[in-house]
Design a protein around this motif. Structure first.
Motif, PDB file in Angstrom:
ATOM      1  N   ARG A  91      -0.073  16.534   1.859  1.00 47.65           N
ATOM      2  CA  ARG A  91       0.827  15.458   2.243  1.00 47.65           C
ATOM      3  C   ARG A  91       0.286  14.102   1.783  1.00 47.65           C
ATOM      4  N   VAL A  92       1.210  13.174   1.613  1.00 52.13           N
ATOM      5  CA  VAL A  92       0.825  11.818   1.203  1.00 52.13           C
ATOM      6  C   VAL A  92       0.138  11.128   2.383  1.00 52.13           C
ATOM      7  N   ARG A  93      -1.031  10.581   2.116  1.00 48.92           N
ATOM      8  CA  ARG A  93      -1.785   9.883   3.152  1.00 48.92           C
ATOM      9  C   ARG A  93      -2.174   8.494   2.655  1.00 48.92           C
ATOM     10  N   ASN A  94      -2.531   7.643   3.568  1.00 49.11           N
ATOM     11  CA  ASN A  94      -2.968   6.307   3.177  1.00 49.11           C
ATOM     12  C   ASN A  94      -4.037   5.823   4.134  1.00 49.11           C
ATOM     13  N   PHE A  95      -4.800   4.874   3.686  1.00 48.60           N
ATOM     14  CA  PHE A  95      -5.798   4.247   4.536  1.00 48.60           C
ATOM     15  C   PHE A  95      -5.930   2.787   4.126  1.00 48.60           C
ATOM     16  N   GLU A  96      -6.364   1.976   5.058  1.00 45.96           N
ATOM     17  CA  GLU A  96      -6.575   0.548   4.796  1.00 45.96           C
ATOM     18  C   GLU A  96      -8.052   0.239   4.933  1.00 45.96           C
ATOM     19  N   ASN A  97      -8.644  -0.219   3.843  1.00 43.92           N
ATOM     20  CA  ASN A  97     -10.041  -0.622   3.872  1.00 43.92           C
ATOM     21  C   ASN A  97     -10.176  -1.987   4.528  1.00 43.92           C
ATOM     22  N   VAL A 116      -4.653   2.016   0.136  1.00 41.99           N
ATOM     23  CA  VAL A 116      -4.573   3.057  -0.894  1.00 41.99           C
ATOM     24  C   VAL A 116      -3.709   4.204  -0.370  1.00 41.99           C
ATOM     25  N   VAL A 117      -2.691   4.577  -1.146  1.00 38.42           N
ATOM     26  CA  VAL A 117      -1.817   5.705  -0.819  1.00 38.42           C
ATOM     27  C   VAL A 117      -2.162   6.838  -1.777  1.00 38.42           C
ATOM     28  N   TRP A 118      -2.493   8.004  -1.235  1.00 37.43           N
ATOM     29  CA  TRP A 118      -3.002   9.082  -2.081  1.00 37.43           C
ATOM     30  C   TRP A 118      -2.590  10.452  -1.538  1.00 37.43           C
ATOM     31  N   GLN A 119      -2.783  11.464  -2.380  1.00 28.26           N
ATOM     32  CA  GLN A 119      -2.589  12.850  -1.955  1.00 28.26           C
ATOM     33  C   GLN A 119      -3.424  13.769  -2.837  1.00 28.26           C
ATOM     34  N   VAL A 120      -3.745  14.944  -2.303  1.00 22.93           N
ATOM     35  CA  VAL A 120      -4.511  15.933  -3.061  1.00 22.93           C
ATOM     36  C   VAL A 120      -3.600  16.565  -4.097  1.00 22.93           C
TER      37      VAL A 120
END
Length: 282
Positions: A91-97, A116-120
């Protein structure tokens, strides 16, 4: 290299497991102990092989240290019970540094926060190429921010010839950041969907000085605009007076009028009129 595999249907193996129960009982009742023992062990071994997958989830299958494939289809499945099963989210995940202190191209310390919005994308790389892909993402994102910030000045006050700055070139800077993070995370099988700056400011130790400099620059620019406008208005006034023949100034009087008009037009306060009750020359 990721290899997609299709395991056995779990529903079919459930029927097999259910069938083993009466078969095992029948064997022991009829004193066929060896057969009953084999069927009982088979029933126990079948149970660990079941697993379910929800949409956008994947299961990495490992048999005695060897990669056997990845299951990406959602449903109820059964595999060799001796296989190790590692579930990974697609699933699409994101995190804020949190804002990170870095140096811009000129060397000024600035605080930069990112999202950053990312996925495997490749489960094989995410499982076997890096130790912990989530921790890898955070560390490499910080490194990418440091490298990206070093390419651009914060603004164009000290780098007037800079075409792109961190403050004004938002789109270009975000594209550069996204490309930098994507290159680093490609080794872990991670796809970067979007990367952008969420926070940008001077570091606290120079923020006050930089604010004063920005204010001074704005004041100078405003004054320059006012002076340019005032000169144009004075020139227009003198030209109209000359054309209409209202009054003919000597050079000394013209200079005095220009001086007075410039003071009135460029002053940051309202002019205080003075009533002259004498002659023009007094």
């Amino acid at each position: 290299m990721e290899k997609i595999t299709k395991p056995f249907s779990g529903y079919l193996m459930v029927l097999v497991a259910i069938a083993l129960i009466p078969a095992t009982a029948f064997s022991f009742i009829n004193e066929i102990h060896i057969l009953g023992l084999v069927l009982g062990v088979a029933f126990i071994l079948i149970l660990p092989g079941f697993f379910t997958l929800q949409p956008n989830k994947a299961m990495v299958l490992i048999l005695f240290g060897a990669y056997k494939g990845t299951v990406k289809a959602n449903g109820f499945f059964w595999v060799n019970p001796f296989m190790t099963k590692n579930k990974i989210s697609l699933r699409v995940r994101n995190f804020e540094n949190k804002p990170l202190k870095v140096n811009d191209k000129i060397g000024n310390p600035v605080m930069v926060g990112t999202i950053v919005v990312w996925q495997v994308e490749d489960t094989f790389k995410a499982t076997f190429e890096v130790e912990d892909y989530e921790n890898f993402i955070h560390l490499q994102s910080d490194a990418a921010v440091r490298k990206m910030a070093g390419k651009y000045p914060y603004d164009d006050f000290e780098a007037e010839d800079a075409e792109i700055t961190l403050r004004s070139g938002v789109e270009d800077v975000n594209h550069s950041l996204e490309a930098e993070i994507s290159e680093r995370l490609h080794h872990a099988g991670i796809k970067v969907i979007e990367a952008r700056i969420s926070h940008l400011a001077y570091s606290s130790e120079i923020a006050s000085a930089m604010l004063q400099r920005q204010q001074a620059t704005a004041i100078v620019a405003a004054r320059r605009k006012i002076v340019d406008g005032a000169v144009g208005m004075v020139e227009m006034a003198l030209e109209d007076l000359k054309i209409k023949g209202i009054i003919d100034f000597e050079d000394e009087k013209k200079a005095a009028m220009v001086s007075n008009l410039m003071v009135v037009l460029c002053s940051d306060r309202s002019a205080s009129p003075v009533l002259n009750v004498g002659t023009l020359n007094q």
